[in-house]
Design a protein around this motif. Structure first.
Motif, PDB file in Angstrom:
ATOM      1  N   ASP A 234       0.367  -1.434   0.102  1.00  0.00           N
ATOM      2  CA  ASP A 234       0.066   0.002   0.099  1.00  0.00           C
ATOM      3  C   ASP A 234       0.804   1.365   0.049  1.00  0.00           C
ATOM      4  OD1 ASP A 234      -3.125  -1.210   0.449  1.00  0.00           O
ATOM      5  OD2 ASP A 234      -1.973  -1.903   1.644  1.00  0.00           O
ATOM      6  N   LEU A 235       0.416   2.306  -0.899  1.00  0.00           N
ATOM      7  CA  LEU A 235       0.648   3.399  -0.595  1.00  0.00           C
ATOM      8  C   LEU A 235      -0.399   4.616  -0.499  1.00  0.00           C
ATOM      9  CD1 LEU A 235       3.227   5.709  -1.712  1.00  0.00           C
ATOM     10  CD2 LEU A 235       1.799   5.289  -3.795  1.00  0.00           C
ATOM     11  N   THR A 246       2.971  20.776   4.624  1.00  0.00           N
ATOM     12  CA  THR A 246       3.222  19.897   4.240  1.00  0.00           C
ATOM     13  C   THR A 246       2.518  18.669   4.893  1.00  0.00           C
ATOM     14  OG1 THR A 246       4.607  19.594   6.809  1.00  0.00           O
ATOM     15  CG2 THR A 246       5.637  20.868   4.437  1.00  0.00           C
ATOM     16  N   PHE A 247       2.536  17.263   4.368  1.00  0.00           N
ATOM     17  CA  PHE A 247       1.906  16.123   4.602  1.00  0.00           C
ATOM     18  C   PHE A 247       2.583  14.966   4.700  1.00  0.00           C
ATOM     19  CE2 PHE A 247       2.202  15.821   0.370  1.00  0.00           C
ATOM     20  CZ  PHE A 247       1.944  14.197  -0.005  1.00  0.00           C
ATOM     21  N   THR A 248       2.066  13.885   5.681  1.00  0.00           N
ATOM     22  CA  THR A 248       2.221  12.430   5.918  1.00  0.00           C
ATOM     23  C   THR A 248       2.250  11.272   5.313  1.00  0.00           C
ATOM     24  OG1 THR A 248       3.293  13.208   8.168  1.00  0.00           O
ATOM     25  CG2 THR A 248       3.523  10.847   7.940  1.00  0.00           C
ATOM     26  N   GLY A 249       2.740  11.255   4.069  1.00  0.00           N
ATOM     27  CA  GLY A 249       2.569   9.711   3.716  1.00  0.00           C
ATOM     28  C   GLY A 249       3.256   8.111   3.524  1.00  0.00           C
ATOM     29  N   SER A 250       2.966   7.149   3.106  1.00  0.00           N
ATOM     30  CA  SER A 250       3.698   6.012   4.173  1.00  0.00           C
ATOM     31  C   SER A 250       3.969   4.349   2.978  1.00  0.00           C
ATOM     32  CB  SER A 250       2.767   5.483   5.583  1.00  0.00           C
ATOM     33  OG  SER A 250       1.849   5.494   5.434  1.00  0.00           O
ATOM     34  N   VAL A 251       4.474   4.113   2.895  1.00  0.00           N
ATOM     35  CA  VAL A 251       4.397   2.894   2.409  1.00  0.00           C
ATOM     36  C   VAL A 251       4.577   2.018   3.334  1.00  0.00           C
ATOM     37  CG1 VAL A 251       5.755   2.036   1.087  1.00  0.00           C
ATOM     38  CG2 VAL A 251       5.960   3.682   0.766  1.00  0.00           C
ATOM     39  N   VAL A 252       3.361   0.533   3.122  1.00  0.00           N
ATOM     40  CA  VAL A 252       3.792  -0.323   3.925  1.00  0.00           C
ATOM     41  C   VAL A 252       3.712  -1.634   2.955  1.00  0.00           C
ATOM     42  CG1 VAL A 252       1.501  -1.415   5.108  1.00  0.00           C
ATOM     43  CG2 VAL A 252       1.383   1.050   5.003  1.00  0.00           C
ATOM     44  N   PHE A 268       2.941  13.191 -10.486  1.00  0.00           N
ATOM     45  CA  PHE A 268       2.047  14.085 -11.106  1.00  0.00           C
ATOM     46  C   PHE A 268       1.151  15.261  -9.993  1.00  0.00           C
ATOM     47  CE2 PHE A 268       3.443  10.559 -13.108  1.00  0.00           C
ATOM     48  CZ  PHE A 268       3.637  10.637 -14.269  1.00  0.00           C
ATOM     49  N   GLY A 269       1.492  17.095 -10.159  1.00  0.00           N
ATOM     50  CA  GLY A 269       0.826  17.276  -9.763  1.00  0.00           C
ATOM     51  C   GLY A 269       1.541  18.466  -8.996  1.00  0.00           C
ATOM     52  N   PRO A 270       0.670  19.122  -8.081  1.00  0.00           N
ATOM     53  CA  PRO A 270       1.344  20.488  -7.138  1.00  0.00           C
ATOM     54  C   PRO A 270       1.793  19.561  -6.121  1.00  0.00           C
ATOM     55  CG  PRO A 270      -0.359  20.993  -6.708  1.00  0.00           C
ATOM     56  CD  PRO A 270      -0.560  19.039  -7.836  1.00  0.00           C
ATOM     57  N   VAL A 271       2.644  18.936  -5.959  1.00  0.00           N
ATOM     58  CA  VAL A 271       3.309  18.353  -4.664  1.00  0.00           C
ATOM     59  C   VAL A 271       4.684  17.897  -5.510  1.00  0.00           C
ATOM     60  CG1 VAL A 271       2.850  15.710  -5.605  1.00  0.00           C
ATOM     61  CG2 VAL A 271       2.931  16.210  -2.578  1.00  0.00           C
ATOM     62  N   ASP A 272       6.102  18.146  -4.142  1.00  0.00           N
ATOM     63  CA  ASP A 272       7.155  17.419  -4.223  1.00  0.00           C
ATOM     64  C   ASP A 272       7.133  16.008  -3.313  1.00  0.00           C
ATOM     65  OD1 ASP A 272       9.491  17.898  -4.474  1.00  0.00           O
ATOM     66  OD2 ASP A 272      10.890  18.879  -2.884  1.00  0.00           O
ATOM     67  N   LEU A 273       8.075  15.064  -3.499  1.00  0.00           N
ATOM     68  CA  LEU A 273       7.810  13.487  -2.923  1.00  0.00           C
ATOM     69  C   LEU A 273       9.252  13.586  -3.335  1.00  0.00           C
ATOM     70  CD1 LEU A 273       4.632  12.184  -4.125  1.00  0.00           C
ATOM     71  CD2 LEU A 273       5.064  13.314  -1.588  1.00  0.00           C
ATOM     72  N   PRO A 274       9.652  12.460  -1.805  1.00  0.00           N
ATOM     73  CA  PRO A 274      11.245  12.012  -2.126  1.00  0.00           C
ATOM     74  C   PRO A 274      10.907  10.933  -3.210  1.00  0.00           C
ATOM     75  CG  PRO A 274       9.793  11.357  -0.382  1.00  0.00           C
ATOM     76  CD  PRO A 274       9.000  12.075  -0.779  1.00  0.00           C
ATOM     77  N   ALA A 275      11.828  10.915  -4.476  1.00  0.00           N
ATOM     78  CA  ALA A 275      12.570  10.090  -5.119  1.00  0.00           C
ATOM     79  C   ALA A 275      12.368   8.602  -4.190  1.00  0.00           C
ATOM     80  CB  ALA A 275      13.295  10.457  -5.923  1.00  0.00           C
ATOM     81  N   ARG A 276      12.676   8.253  -3.486  1.00  0.00           N
ATOM     82  CA  ARG A 276      12.670   6.957  -2.594  1.00  0.00           C
ATOM     83  C   ARG A 276      11.896   6.719  -1.659  1.00  0.00           C
ATOM     84  NH1 ARG A 276      17.826   3.919  -3.882  1.00  0.00           N
ATOM     85  NH2 ARG A 276      17.505   3.999  -5.726  1.00  0.00           N
ATOM     86  N   VAL A 277      11.141   5.680  -0.777  1.00  0.00           N
ATOM     87  CA  VAL A 277      11.160   5.347   0.253  1.00  0.00           C
ATOM     88  C   VAL A 277      11.553   4.195   0.874  1.00  0.00           C
ATOM     89  CG1 VAL A 277       9.035   5.027   1.994  1.00  0.00           C
ATOM     90  CG2 VAL A 277       8.952   6.893   0.255  1.00  0.00           C
ATOM     91  N   ARG A 280      13.022   0.025   6.325  1.00  0.00           N
ATOM     92  CA  ARG A 280      14.194  -1.263   6.916  1.00  0.00           C
ATOM     93  C   ARG A 280      13.606  -2.509   7.039  1.00  0.00           C
ATOM     94  NH1 ARG A 280      18.021   1.768   4.533  1.00  0.00           N
ATOM     95  NH2 ARG A 280      17.682   4.117   5.496  1.00  0.00           N
ATOM     96  N   ALA A 281      14.844  -3.697   6.921  1.00  0.00           N
ATOM     97  CA  ALA A 281      14.691  -4.508   7.331  1.00  0.00           C
ATOM     98  C   ALA A 281      13.841  -5.227   8.359  1.00  0.00           C
ATOM     99  CB  ALA A 281      16.047  -5.306   6.953  1.00  0.00           C
ATOM    100  N   GLY A 282      13.125  -6.125   8.587  1.00  0.00           N
ATOM    101  CA  GLY A 282      12.617  -6.379   9.976  1.00  0.00           C
ATOM    102  C   GLY A 282      11.256  -5.602  10.226  1.00  0.00           C
ATOM    103  N   GLU A 283      10.946  -4.262   9.561  1.00  0.00           N
ATOM    104  CA  GLU A 283       9.669  -3.443   9.367  1.00  0.00           C
ATOM    105  C   GLU A 283       8.775  -3.606   8.823  1.00  0.00           C
ATOM    106  OE1 GLU A 283       9.461  -0.846  12.343  1.00  0.00           O
ATOM    107  OE2 GLU A 283      12.005  -1.452  12.708  1.00  0.00           O
ATOM    108  N   THR A 284       7.478  -2.902   8.651  1.00  0.00           N
ATOM    109  CA  THR A 284       6.310  -2.785   7.639  1.00  0.00           C
ATOM    110  C   THR A 284       6.272  -1.988   7.308  1.00  0.00           C
ATOM    111  OG1 THR A 284       4.960  -3.209   9.693  1.00  0.00           O
ATOM    112  CG2 THR A 284       5.713  -5.312   8.944  1.00  0.00           C
ATOM    113  N   ALA A 285       6.366  -0.898   7.674  1.00  0.00           N
ATOM    114  CA  ALA A 285       6.062   0.486   7.262  1.00  0.00           C
ATOM    115  C   ALA A 285       7.286   1.496   7.197  1.00  0.00           C
ATOM    116  CB  ALA A 285       4.653   0.827   7.271  1.00  0.00           C
ATOM    117  N   ALA A 286       6.985   3.007   6.706  1.00  0.00           N
ATOM    118  CA  ALA A 286       8.117   3.449   6.074  1.00  0.00           C
ATOM    119  C   ALA A 286       7.518   5.217   6.191  1.00  0.00           C
ATOM    120  CB  ALA A 286       9.094   3.558   5.472  1.00  0.00           C
ATOM    121  N   SER A 287       6.680   6.061   6.422  1.00  0.00           N
ATOM    122  CA  SER A 287       6.708   7.039   6.647  1.00  0.00           C
ATOM    123  C   SER A 287       7.445   8.473   5.655  1.00  0.00           C
ATOM    124  CB  SER A 287       5.866   8.590   7.800  1.00  0.00           C
ATOM    125  OG  SER A 287       7.438   8.643   8.185  1.00  0.00           O
ATOM    126  N   PHE A 288       6.965   9.062   5.296  1.00  0.00           N
ATOM    127  CA  PHE A 288       7.762  10.202   4.336  1.00  0.00           C
ATOM    128  C   PHE A 288       7.063  11.774   4.155  1.00  0.00           C
ATOM    129  CE2 PHE A 288       5.087   7.879   1.182  1.00  0.00           C
ATOM    130  CZ  PHE A 288       4.847   9.038   0.020  1.00  0.00           C
TER     131      PHE A 288
END
Length: 322
Positions: A234-235, A246-252, A268-277, A280-288
């Motif tokens: 999930d994204l 600003t806002f917080t999103g996550s990868v699950v 695509f749109g009026p937003v700036d996001l990191p190119a990669r998320v 980490r090993a052993g985790e199940t999600a990461a926020s950006f």
């Protein structure tokens, strides 16, 4: 030997000889000559091809080269003519005879006064009763993910298959249900060839799982352990964001992996996001963190996520409001 791809056309040089107050002048045409020759490398080592390269395009009406082999195991035509304008090409009509031991053959091409040589090595066919092979992941693909189609796996023979080819069987050890063959379980290496390929369909996993791919030639079984990691599933984005905030999103992911999981983001749109998320090993999600730009009317932002070798997440959306 690698061909030099720098070419020069024919040109005319003026040559002048002087003695005291006298001189003689002549015009000399310098035409392209022979550059290099090479035997292309493929997965059929006894299929001998010969490529010839000149230093530039041949003038009309073309040019004829003399071809020679120092061993009757490789028969070559005595000559071959290249058309005007050609900068090189293949020599047709080469035939190869089976050998019973490794045999190095020297091939040479002569054009004008220049001769260039190269060598190729013929190898005897594989013993159908004592096959030696290796299983490898094509392009050294390091990580597979559950719920996807795998990369390609190749079985390589250490010698060409005999005439008629070699039959073998692909299988998953212990019929592990996490992996199923996406190709026929009955493999065939054609006569003269050294390779056959397979792909797998991988079931979703919630933790790191190892399956073993096997290629069985009679009683000889060759194996390759394949590590399957939980895939990103999930994204997650907020439903809406005020422009300029600003806002917080996550990868699950489907579960903890044994290695870091990298997800590439494209928006695509009026937003700036990191190119990669990175999850980490052993985790199940990461926020950006994302940053939006001010808008005068509502704008929908589309975000695509990808991981591994071209696998995609379901597209996510958020709306930027004034």
């Amino acid at each position: 030997m690698t061909a030099d791809t720098h070419y020069s056309p024919s040109y005319v040089a003026k040559v002048t000889a002087r003695r005291n107050r006298s001189s003689l002048t002549a015009r000399l045409t310098v035409a392209p000559g022979l550059n290099v020759i090479q035997v292309p490398v493929g997965d059929r080592p006894n299929d001998v091809g010969l490529q010839v390269y000149f230093t530039g395009p041949l003038p009309e009406p073309g040019g004829t080269v003399a071809v020679r082999s120092d061993d009757p195991a490789v028969s070559v035509p005595a000559t071959h003519t290249f058309q005007g304008g050609a900068t090189g090409g293949g020599v047709p009509g080469i035939t190869v005879q089976p050998v019973t031991e490794e045999t190095e053959v020297a091939l040479s091409v002569t054009y004008g006064r220049r001769t260039v040589a190269t060598t190729t090595t013929l190898v005897p066919p594989a013993d159908p009763y004592d096959v030696i092979a290796t299983l490898v992941a094509q392009n050294a693909r390091e990580t597979e993910y559950g719920g996807t189609r795998s990369g390609q796996y190749d079985v390589w023979l250490d010698a060409p298959a005999p005439p008629g080819g070699l039959e073998f069987a692909w299988r998953i050890r212990d019929e592990d249900p996490v992996a199923t063959l996406d190709t026929s379980p009955y493999g065939h290496v054609p006569g003269g060839g050294t390779k056959a390929a397979a792909r797998l369909l991988l079931a979703p996993v919630a933790s790191t799982h190892v399956v073993v791919l096997e290629a069985a030639f009679g009683d000889r079984v060759f194996e390759l352990p394949i590590t399957i990691e939980p895939r990103p599933t999930d994204l997650v984005l907020p439903d809406s964001v005020v422009g300029g905030d600003t806002f917080t999103g996550s990868v699950v992911t489907a579960g903890p992996a044994s290695v870091d999981t990298v997800v590439e983001l494209v928006a695509f749109g009026p937003v700036d996001l990191p190119a990669r998320v990175v999850v980490r090993a052993g985790e199940t999600a990461a926020s950006f963190t994302g940053t939006t730009f001010s808008v005068e009317e509502e704008r929908v932002v589309t975000v695509h996520g990808s991981f591994g070798a071209g696998h995609s997440l379901e597209t996510a959306y958020t709306t930027v409001v004034p």
